[in-house]
Motif scaffolding. Structure first.
Motif, PDB file in Angstrom:
ATOM      1  N   GLN A   1      10.841  -4.847   8.437  1.00 54.49           N
ATOM      2  CA  GLN A   1      10.674  -4.594   7.010  1.00 54.49           C
ATOM      3  C   GLN A   1       9.467  -5.335   6.415  1.00 54.49           C
ATOM      4  O   GLN A   1       8.706  -4.756   5.640  1.00 54.49           O
ATOM      5  CB  GLN A   1      11.958  -5.003   6.294  1.00 54.49           C
ATOM      6  CG  GLN A   1      12.132  -4.403   4.945  1.00 54.49           C
ATOM      7  CD  GLN A   1      13.512  -4.743   4.409  1.00 54.49           C
ATOM      8  OE1 GLN A   1      13.606  -5.542   3.501  1.00 54.49           O
ATOM      9  NE2 GLN A   1      14.555  -4.162   4.964  1.00 54.49           N
ATOM     10  N   LEU A   2       9.295  -6.593   6.781  1.00 51.31           N
ATOM     11  CA  LEU A   2       8.181  -7.362   6.233  1.00 51.31           C
ATOM     12  C   LEU A   2       6.840  -6.871   6.783  1.00 51.31           C
ATOM     13  O   LEU A   2       5.878  -6.716   6.024  1.00 51.31           O
ATOM     14  CB  LEU A   2       8.352  -8.853   6.519  1.00 51.31           C
ATOM     15  CG  LEU A   2       9.501  -9.520   5.760  1.00 51.31           C
ATOM     16  CD1 LEU A   2       9.768 -10.912   6.300  1.00 51.31           C
ATOM     17  CD2 LEU A   2       9.203  -9.556   4.274  1.00 51.31           C
ATOM     18  N   ARG A   3       6.744  -6.647   8.067  1.00 54.44           N
ATOM     19  CA  ARG A   3       5.484  -6.186   8.653  1.00 54.44           C
ATOM     20  C   ARG A   3       5.086  -4.818   8.111  1.00 54.44           C
ATOM     21  O   ARG A   3       3.900  -4.564   7.891  1.00 54.44           O
ATOM     22  CB  ARG A   3       5.559  -6.157  10.183  1.00 54.44           C
ATOM     23  CG  ARG A   3       5.393  -7.559  10.762  1.00 54.44           C
ATOM     24  CD  ARG A   3       5.218  -7.507  12.245  1.00 54.44           C
ATOM     25  NE  ARG A   3       6.535  -7.425  12.869  1.00 54.44           N
ATOM     26  CZ  ARG A   3       6.748  -7.357  14.153  1.00 54.44           C
ATOM     27  NH1 ARG A   3       5.738  -7.329  14.988  1.00 54.44           N
ATOM     28  NH2 ARG A   3       7.968  -7.293  14.636  1.00 54.44           N
ATOM     29  N   ARG A   4       6.052  -3.948   7.890  1.00 50.88           N
ATOM     30  CA  ARG A   4       5.733  -2.636   7.328  1.00 50.88           C
ATOM     31  C   ARG A   4       5.180  -2.760   5.911  1.00 50.88           C
ATOM     32  O   ARG A   4       4.371  -1.949   5.489  1.00 50.88           O
ATOM     33  CB  ARG A   4       6.953  -1.710   7.363  1.00 50.88           C
ATOM     34  CG  ARG A   4       7.227  -1.195   8.782  1.00 50.88           C
ATOM     35  CD  ARG A   4       8.310  -0.129   8.832  1.00 50.88           C
ATOM     36  NE  ARG A   4       9.629  -0.735   8.649  1.00 50.88           N
ATOM     37  CZ  ARG A   4      10.502  -0.386   7.697  1.00 50.88           C
ATOM     38  NH1 ARG A   4      10.223   0.568   6.856  1.00 50.88           N
ATOM     39  NH2 ARG A   4      11.667  -0.987   7.617  1.00 50.88           N
ATOM     40  N   ARG A   5       5.576  -3.805   5.199  1.00 48.65           N
ATOM     41  CA  ARG A   5       5.052  -4.068   3.846  1.00 48.65           C
ATOM     42  C   ARG A   5       3.771  -4.910   3.910  1.00 48.65           C
ATOM     43  O   ARG A   5       3.217  -5.239   2.878  1.00 48.65           O
ATOM     44  CB  ARG A   5       6.097  -4.810   3.013  1.00 48.65           C
ATOM     45  CG  ARG A   5       7.280  -3.950   2.641  1.00 48.65           C
ATOM     46  CD  ARG A   5       8.348  -4.712   1.864  1.00 48.65           C
ATOM     47  NE  ARG A   5       7.821  -5.665   0.911  1.00 48.65           N
ATOM     48  CZ  ARG A   5       8.428  -6.814   0.599  1.00 48.65           C
ATOM     49  NH1 ARG A   5       9.581  -7.154   1.151  1.00 48.65           N
ATOM     50  NH2 ARG A   5       7.897  -7.634  -0.287  1.00 48.65           N
ATOM     51  N   ARG A   6       3.342  -5.283   5.140  1.00 50.83           N
ATOM     52  CA  ARG A   6       2.171  -6.139   5.377  1.00 50.83           C
ATOM     53  C   ARG A   6       2.366  -7.540   4.781  1.00 50.83           C
ATOM     54  O   ARG A   6       1.440  -8.155   4.278  1.00 50.83           O
ATOM     55  CB  ARG A   6       0.884  -5.489   4.855  1.00 50.83           C
ATOM     56  CG  ARG A   6       0.583  -4.167   5.542  1.00 50.83           C
ATOM     57  CD  ARG A   6      -0.645  -3.456   5.041  1.00 50.83           C
ATOM     58  NE  ARG A   6      -0.794  -3.558   3.592  1.00 50.83           N
ATOM     59  CZ  ARG A   6      -1.910  -3.926   2.982  1.00 50.83           C
ATOM     60  NH1 ARG A   6      -2.979  -4.203   3.649  1.00 50.83           N
ATOM     61  NH2 ARG A   6      -1.957  -3.988   1.662  1.00 50.83           N
ATOM     62  N   CYS A   7       3.591  -8.031   4.840  1.00 49.86           N
ATOM     63  CA  CYS A   7       3.952  -9.352   4.332  1.00 49.86           C
ATOM     64  C   CYS A   7       4.308 -10.273   5.493  1.00 49.86           C
ATOM     65  O   CYS A   7       4.568  -9.814   6.602  1.00 49.86           O
ATOM     66  CB  CYS A   7       5.141  -9.245   3.379  1.00 49.86           C
ATOM     67  SG  CYS A   7       4.814  -8.257   1.910  1.00 49.86           S
TER      68      CYS A   7
END
Length: 188
Positions: A49-55
């Motif tokens: 979830q975080l990587r997909r948001r680039r976070c």
């Protein structure tokens, strides 16, 4: 203490720590924090979830202290710029356990030896990593530009990639394996 800021930074590659330190001191920076090992763990959900948001969600441990940091997506800029929310935590291992119980897991670990200097409104760090030596400059856009210039560098020299990105490129270039950017056990 919790801090929310916009982090702005660049990295500059150097052949050695001694060369980087000499250039930084010659540019007028003064020592701020001595050399110490930083150990970072990036966390995410199973569905990334975080990587997909680039976070990024990171726990950093150094000198017996830990920090939890959330970094938002990188913003369009000639420098790496993103929102950063950070707080000191009492026990990084306990925090990691709590986050794992909440469904997060460590997906990347990396280490670096860091030494920091200050000059006007920038922090200049020498990072010794398993994939090379980098000087990281963090602060205002003008301060970063001025310090990079004082170090004899131009925007063409700026590295905006993360240490994970640099690790993956290094690993691919040399045909290596391994999922984490860690020093050999005898390093230090």
């Amino acid at each position: 203490m919790t801090t929310t800021t916009f982090e702005r930074e660049i990295k500059l590659p150097y052949a050695s720590v001694d060369e980087a330190r000499a250039m930084i001191l010659a540019a007028g920076a003064t020592p701020l924090h001595g050399r110490r090992l930083q150990e970072d763990a990036l966390l995410d959900t199973d569905d990334e979830q975080l990587r997909r948001r680039r976070c990024v969600l990171r726990i950093r441990t150094e000198s017996g202290k830990s920090r939890l940091t959330f970094k938002g997506p990188v913003q369009p800029s000639t420098m790496k710029m993103r929102e950063e929310v950070e707080t000191l935590v009492g026990d990084g291992e306990v925090l990691l356990r709590v986050l794992e119980e909440l469904g997060l897991h460590v997906w990347f670990r990396y280490q670096k030896f860091r030494e920091e200097f200050c000059h006007e409104d920038v922090i200049v760090a020498i990072d010794e990593t398993p994939v090379g030596v980098f000087v990281e400059i963090e602060g205002s856009e003008q301060g970063i530009t001025d310090m990079a210039h004082a170090l004899g560098k131009t925007p063409d020299d700026y590295v905006l990639d993360s240490y994970r990105g640099l690790f993956l490129a290094h690993r691919e270039q040399l045909g290596l394996t391994g999922s984490d950017m860690l020093f050999e056990p005898e390093r230090g």
